[in-house]
Scaffold this motif. Structure first.
Motif, PDB file in Angstrom:
ATOM      1  N   VAL A  51      -7.463  -6.186   4.104  1.00  0.00           N
ATOM      2  CA  VAL A  51      -7.773  -5.453   2.875  1.00  0.00           C
ATOM      3  C   VAL A  51      -8.593  -6.401   2.007  1.00  0.00           C
ATOM      4  CG1 VAL A  51      -6.886  -4.464   0.739  1.00  0.00           C
ATOM      5  CG2 VAL A  51      -5.753  -3.937   2.905  1.00  0.00           C
ATOM      6  N   TYR A  52      -9.748  -5.917   1.547  1.00  0.00           N
ATOM      7  CA  TYR A  52     -10.585  -6.714   0.643  1.00  0.00           C
ATOM      8  C   TYR A  52     -10.430  -6.193  -0.772  1.00  0.00           C
ATOM      9  CZ  TYR A  52     -14.773  -8.207  -1.886  1.00  0.00           C
ATOM     10  OH  TYR A  52     -15.638  -8.700  -2.843  1.00  0.00           O
ATOM     11  N   PHE A  53      -9.938  -7.064  -1.668  1.00  0.00           N
ATOM     12  CA  PHE A  53      -9.827  -6.714  -3.081  1.00  0.00           C
ATOM     13  C   PHE A  53     -11.086  -7.215  -3.770  1.00  0.00           C
ATOM     14  CE2 PHE A  53      -8.398  -7.172  -7.496  1.00  0.00           C
ATOM     15  CZ  PHE A  53      -7.814  -5.920  -7.699  1.00  0.00           C
ATOM     16  N   ASP A  54     -11.931  -6.270  -4.142  1.00  0.00           N
ATOM     17  CA  ASP A  54     -13.262  -6.558  -4.671  1.00  0.00           C
ATOM     18  C   ASP A  54     -13.184  -7.019  -6.142  1.00  0.00           C
ATOM     19  OD1 ASP A  54     -16.150  -6.471  -4.503  1.00  0.00           O
ATOM     20  OD2 ASP A  54     -16.065  -4.639  -5.717  1.00  0.00           O
ATOM     21  N   LYS A  55     -14.263  -7.576  -6.617  1.00  0.00           N
ATOM     22  CA  LYS A  55     -14.305  -8.011  -8.030  1.00  0.00           C
ATOM     23  C   LYS A  55     -14.120  -6.837  -8.967  1.00  0.00           C
ATOM     24  CE  LYS A  55     -19.361  -7.831  -8.554  1.00  0.00           C
ATOM     25  NZ  LYS A  55     -20.567  -8.599  -8.939  1.00  0.00           N
ATOM     26  N   ASP A  56     -14.449  -5.622  -8.497  1.00  0.00           N
ATOM     27  CA  ASP A  56     -14.288  -4.422  -9.319  1.00  0.00           C
ATOM     28  C   ASP A  56     -13.058  -3.612  -8.901  1.00  0.00           C
ATOM     29  OD1 ASP A  56     -16.640  -4.829 -10.874  1.00  0.00           O
ATOM     30  OD2 ASP A  56     -17.844  -4.165  -9.165  1.00  0.00           O
ATOM     31  N   GLY A  57     -12.096  -4.265  -8.266  1.00  0.00           N
ATOM     32  CA  GLY A  57     -10.886  -3.570  -7.842  1.00  0.00           C
ATOM     33  C   GLY A  57      -9.947  -3.281  -9.001  1.00  0.00           C
ATOM     34  N   ASP A  58      -9.257  -2.143  -8.926  1.00  0.00           N
ATOM     35  CA  ASP A  58      -8.260  -1.768  -9.933  1.00  0.00           C
ATOM     36  C   ASP A  58      -6.936  -2.453  -9.583  1.00  0.00           C
ATOM     37  OD1 ASP A  58      -5.853   0.234 -10.600  1.00  0.00           O
ATOM     38  OD2 ASP A  58      -7.417   0.480 -12.114  1.00  0.00           O
ATOM     39  N   LEU A  59      -6.363  -3.160 -10.558  1.00  0.00           N
ATOM     40  CA  LEU A  59      -5.183  -3.986 -10.299  1.00  0.00           C
ATOM     41  C   LEU A  59      -3.987  -3.157  -9.829  1.00  0.00           C
ATOM     42  CD1 LEU A  59      -3.960  -6.812 -10.348  1.00  0.00           C
ATOM     43  CD2 LEU A  59      -3.418  -6.471 -12.772  1.00  0.00           C
ATOM     44  N   GLU A  60      -3.723  -2.043 -10.498  1.00  0.00           N
ATOM     45  CA  GLU A  60      -2.550  -1.234 -10.137  1.00  0.00           C
ATOM     46  C   GLU A  60      -2.727  -0.592  -8.761  1.00  0.00           C
ATOM     47  OE1 GLU A  60       0.399  -1.232 -11.611  1.00  0.00           O
ATOM     48  OE2 GLU A  60      -0.584  -2.787 -12.805  1.00  0.00           O
ATOM     49  N   LYS A  61      -3.931  -0.080  -8.504  1.00  0.00           N
ATOM     50  CA  LYS A  61      -4.184   0.476  -7.163  1.00  0.00           C
ATOM     51  C   LYS A  61      -4.030  -0.615  -6.114  1.00  0.00           C
ATOM     52  CE  LYS A  61      -7.503   4.069  -8.573  1.00  0.00           C
ATOM     53  NZ  LYS A  61      -8.931   4.502  -8.507  1.00  0.00           N
ATOM     54  N   GLY A  62      -4.578  -1.780  -6.412  1.00  0.00           N
ATOM     55  CA  GLY A  62      -4.519  -2.881  -5.465  1.00  0.00           C
ATOM     56  C   GLY A  62      -3.093  -3.288  -5.142  1.00  0.00           C
ATOM     57  N   ARG A  63      -2.251  -3.413  -6.172  1.00  0.00           N
ATOM     58  CA  ARG A  63      -0.838  -3.776  -5.959  1.00  0.00           C
ATOM     59  C   ARG A  63      -0.167  -2.804  -4.999  1.00  0.00           C
ATOM     60  NH1 ARG A  63       2.344  -6.348 -10.200  1.00  0.00           N
ATOM     61  NH2 ARG A  63       3.767  -4.563 -10.110  1.00  0.00           N
ATOM     62  N   ALA A  64      -0.346  -1.515  -5.260  1.00  0.00           N
ATOM     63  CA  ALA A  64       0.316  -0.496  -4.440  1.00  0.00           C
ATOM     64  C   ALA A  64      -0.241  -0.469  -3.020  1.00  0.00           C
ATOM     65  CB  ALA A  64       0.160   0.877  -5.100  1.00  0.00           C
ATOM     66  N   ILE A  65      -1.572  -0.550  -2.901  1.00  0.00           N
ATOM     67  CA  ILE A  65      -2.217  -0.465  -1.587  1.00  0.00           C
ATOM     68  C   ILE A  65      -1.850  -1.678  -0.717  1.00  0.00           C
ATOM     69  CG2 ILE A  65      -4.468  -0.628  -0.434  1.00  0.00           C
ATOM     70  CD1 ILE A  65      -5.545   1.163  -2.763  1.00  0.00           C
ATOM     71  N   ILE A  66      -1.934  -2.860  -1.284  1.00  0.00           N
ATOM     72  CA  ILE A  66      -1.644  -4.078  -0.520  1.00  0.00           C
ATOM     73  C   ILE A  66      -0.177  -4.103  -0.097  1.00  0.00           C
ATOM     74  CG2 ILE A  66      -1.518  -6.600  -0.677  1.00  0.00           C
ATOM     75  CD1 ILE A  66      -3.951  -6.316  -2.687  1.00  0.00           C
ATOM     76  N   ASN A  67       0.716  -3.762  -1.016  1.00  0.00           N
ATOM     77  CA  ASN A  67       2.141  -3.763  -0.701  1.00  0.00           C
ATOM     78  C   ASN A  67       2.457  -2.752   0.403  1.00  0.00           C
ATOM     79  OD1 ASN A  67       4.971  -4.393  -1.086  1.00  0.00           O
ATOM     80  ND2 ASN A  67       5.151  -2.436  -2.154  1.00  0.00           N
ATOM     81  N   ASN A  68       1.906  -1.551   0.303  1.00  0.00           N
ATOM     82  CA  ASN A  68       2.167  -0.521   1.299  1.00  0.00           C
ATOM     83  C   ASN A  68       1.580  -0.888   2.655  1.00  0.00           C
ATOM     84  OD1 ASN A  68       1.197   2.479   2.496  1.00  0.00           O
ATOM     85  ND2 ASN A  68       3.256   2.407   1.638  1.00  0.00           N
ATOM     86  N   ALA A  69       0.360  -1.432   2.647  1.00  0.00           N
ATOM     87  CA  ALA A  69      -0.287  -1.812   3.906  1.00  0.00           C
ATOM     88  C   ALA A  69       0.478  -2.918   4.617  1.00  0.00           C
ATOM     89  CB  ALA A  69      -1.724  -2.255   3.651  1.00  0.00           C
ATOM     90  N   LYS A  70       1.088  -3.811   3.842  1.00  0.00           N
ATOM     91  CA  LYS A  70       1.799  -4.941   4.448  1.00  0.00           C
ATOM     92  C   LYS A  70       3.237  -4.612   4.802  1.00  0.00           C
ATOM     93  CE  LYS A  70       2.641  -8.079   6.440  1.00  0.00           C
ATOM     94  NZ  LYS A  70       1.977  -8.714   7.569  1.00  0.00           N
ATOM     95  N   THR A  71       3.976  -3.967   3.893  1.00  0.00           N
ATOM     96  CA  THR A  71       5.436  -3.917   4.035  1.00  0.00           C
ATOM     97  C   THR A  71       6.005  -2.580   4.483  1.00  0.00           C
ATOM     98  OG1 THR A  71       5.849  -3.318   1.704  1.00  0.00           O
ATOM     99  CG2 THR A  71       5.641  -5.671   2.230  1.00  0.00           C
ATOM    100  N   ARG A  72       5.192  -1.518   4.564  1.00  0.00           N
ATOM    101  CA  ARG A  72       5.780  -0.237   4.981  1.00  0.00           C
ATOM    102  C   ARG A  72       6.496  -0.381   6.310  1.00  0.00           C
ATOM    103  NH1 ARG A  72       5.714   4.401   7.745  1.00  0.00           N
ATOM    104  NH2 ARG A  72       4.309   3.488   9.276  1.00  0.00           N
TER     105      ARG A  72
END
Length: 395
Positions: free
Chosen positions: A224-245
Motif C-alpha cells: 500500500v502506498y500512502f501518497d503525499k496527498d493521502g487522507d489520514l483517516e482513510k489511510g489508517r483504516a485501509i492500512i489496518n484492514n489490509a494488514k490485520t483482517r
C-alpha cells in the motif's frame, strides 16, 4: 503411475457430469451446503486433530483453523454459487462464412481440474462448488497439515453425491504426500488443468515440474502506498484492514510505502496496529517477503515514481493499493502498476472472488496468459467450435 486408476475413474466420471442439468447441480450444491452446517461437529473434530499437530505460532495456523462461523460462511458461499448463472453453453462468437458454413463458439468445461493446496481446508469446499457448477470433475491434493479436515469434507461431499445418484468419482482426494503431487503433475491425458494454491515454494515447484497445463495463483508480496496527498483517516483504516483482517492470506499487506512528506503521520497511521504488528523500517532484506504473519515493512519513498519503481522490483503481480486524494496520482498508479488487482483508496483485502461478486474462488491468478485475478466459474471453462454445413467441401 501408482494413482493412474484414480485418475482414470475421475476422467470417466467427468463425462457423466455433462448429463446433469444446471438445476440438478444447484440442488446438489445446496444439499452439500446444508450438510456442512448439519455435520459441523464432524468437520470441526477432524479439524481439531489437524490443529493439534500445528504450533499456534505458525502463520499457517489461522488458515488451517475452521470455526462454526467459517463453516457457515463456506456454506453461504456454496449456496451463492448455486444461484449464479451457469457458465456453460454460452455462445461467445457466432458467424456464417461466405460458403454458408455456420460457426458457433460455445463455453464448455475443461474436464478434470487438479488442485494442489496447503493448509487451507476451506479450499476443498470452494473448489468442489466451482468445479461442480461448471461441469468439471476435480482431483484434490491437500497438504498433510489439513489432511484430516480434507478427508472428512470429501466424505461428506461423497455422501451427498451418492444420495443424489451422482458418481462420487467426480471428486477425488489424493494422499497428502509429495509423491502424489508429482503423479498429478504428470497425469497427461487425465488432468486437463492444474491450479496450485499456496506459497512461492509450492508454485515454483509446480511450474517447474508439471507436464500438464498450469495456472499460477497465490503468492502475494503486497504493497500500500500512502501518497503525499493521502487522507489520514482513510489511510489508517485501509492500512489496518489490509494488514490485520487476516494476516495469513495472500492479499494481506506486507510493505507500506509512505511518501517522505508524510513520515510525521506514521505514528497515527500505525496506531491501530500498535502492540499487534511488528514493524520493520526500511529493511531491504525484507523487501521481497510475504510475511503471512503480524509483521510489516515500512519503507519511505521520495515520490510516486519511486513507489512505482519499488513495486516494479518487489511486487508479485497480485494486489497493490494507493491512498491519495489526488486523482492524477491515482490514475498514474493504476495505469503503471502491473498487478492483477490495483486499488485506489480501498484495501487489498477485497481481492477475493466472493467480494468481487463471483461466488467462491478457486484461486487468484497472478499470471497474464489466461485468467488474471480472482478465478471463479467463467475462468474455469474453455470453449469449442461447433460448425454446421450442408455438404460444403473445401477447394
Amino acid at each position: 503411475m501408482q494413482l493412474k486408476e484414480t485418475f482414470e475413474r475421475v476422467k470417466r466420471a467427468s463425462r457423466e457430469l455433462a448429463l446433469l442439468s444446471d438445476k440438478q447441480r444447484n440442488d446438489i450444491l445446496n444439499a452439500v451446503a446444508d450438510a456442512i452446517v448439519n455435520h459441523k461437529e464432524r468437520i470441526l473434530k477432524a479439524n481439531g486433530e489437524d490443529l493439534a499437530k500445528m504450533d499456534k505460532a505458525n502463520p499457517l495456523y489461522d488458515r488451517l483453523q475452521l470455526t462454526e462461523k467459517r463453516l457457515e460462511d463456506i456454506a453461504a458461499d456454496m449456496r451463492n454459487v448455486a444461484t449464479l448463472p451457469t457458465p456453460l453453453g454460452h455462445i461467445t462468437k457466432q458467424k456464417t462464412l461466405p460458403n454458408g458454413l455456420r460457426l458457433c463458439r460455445v463455453s464448455v468445461p475443461f474436464g478434470v481440474i487438479g488442485m494442489i493446496y496447503e493448509a487451507r481446508p476451506n479450499v476443498t469446499f470452494d473448489v468442489f462448488s466451482l468445479c461442480f457448477k461448471s461441469g468439471n470433475a476435480c482431483v484434490l491434493k491437500g497438504g498433510k497439515d489439513a489432511d484430516c479436515s480434507n478427508r472428512e469434507e470429501v466424505a461428506i461431499i461423497h455422501e451427498i453425491l451418492e444420495k443424489y445418484g451422482v458418481n462420487p468419482d467426480v471428486v477425488a482426494l489424493l494422499p497428502a504426500t509429495h509423491e502424489a503431487t508429482g503423479e498429478m503433475l504428470n497425469a497427461v491425458g487425465y488432468v486437463d488443468l492444474c491450479i496450485p494454491r499456496g506459497g512461492r515454494k509450492l508454485i515454483d515447484f509446480v511450474r517447474d515440474t508439471a507436464r500438464i497445463p498450469v495456472i499460477e495463483t497465490g503468492a502475494g508480496v503486497v504493497h500500500v502506498y500512502f501518497d503525499k496527498d493521502g487522507d489520514l483517516e482513510k489511510g489508517r483504516a485501509i492500512i489496518n484492514n489490509a494488514k490485520t483482517r487476516r494476516v495469513s492470506v495472500c492479499n494481506a499487506l506486507d510493505t507500506l510505502l509512505i511518501h517522505k512528506d508524510r513520515e510525521s503521520d506514521l505514528p497515527q497511521l500505525l496506531a491501530p496496529m500498535e502492540g499487534k504488528v511488528e514493524f520493520f523500517f526500511n529493511d531491504e532484506s525484507r523487501y521481497d517477503t510475504e510475511f503471512m504473519d503480524y509483521k510489516m515493512n515500512v519503507v519511505t519513498v521520495a515520490s510516486l515514481d519511486e513507489a512505482l519503481a519499488h513495486i516494479d522490483r518487489h511486487g508479485s503481480g497480485h494486489s497493490e493499493a494507493i491512498v491519495t486524494e489526488n486523482e492524477q496520482a491515482a490514475r498514474k498508479f493504476q495505469a503503471h502498476v502491473d498487478a492483477a488487482c490495483v486499488y485506489w483508496n480501498a484495501p487489498t483485502s477485497f481481492t477475493d472472488g466472493a467480494q468481487f461478486g463471483l461466488g467462491a474462488e478457486i484461486g487468484i491468478s497472478t499470471q497474464k496468459l489466461g485468467p488474471r485475478g480472482p478465478m471463479a466459474l467463467e475462468e474455469i471453462t474453455t470453449y469449442k467450435w461447433l460448425i454446421e454445413g450442408e455438404g460444403q467441401t473445401r477447394p
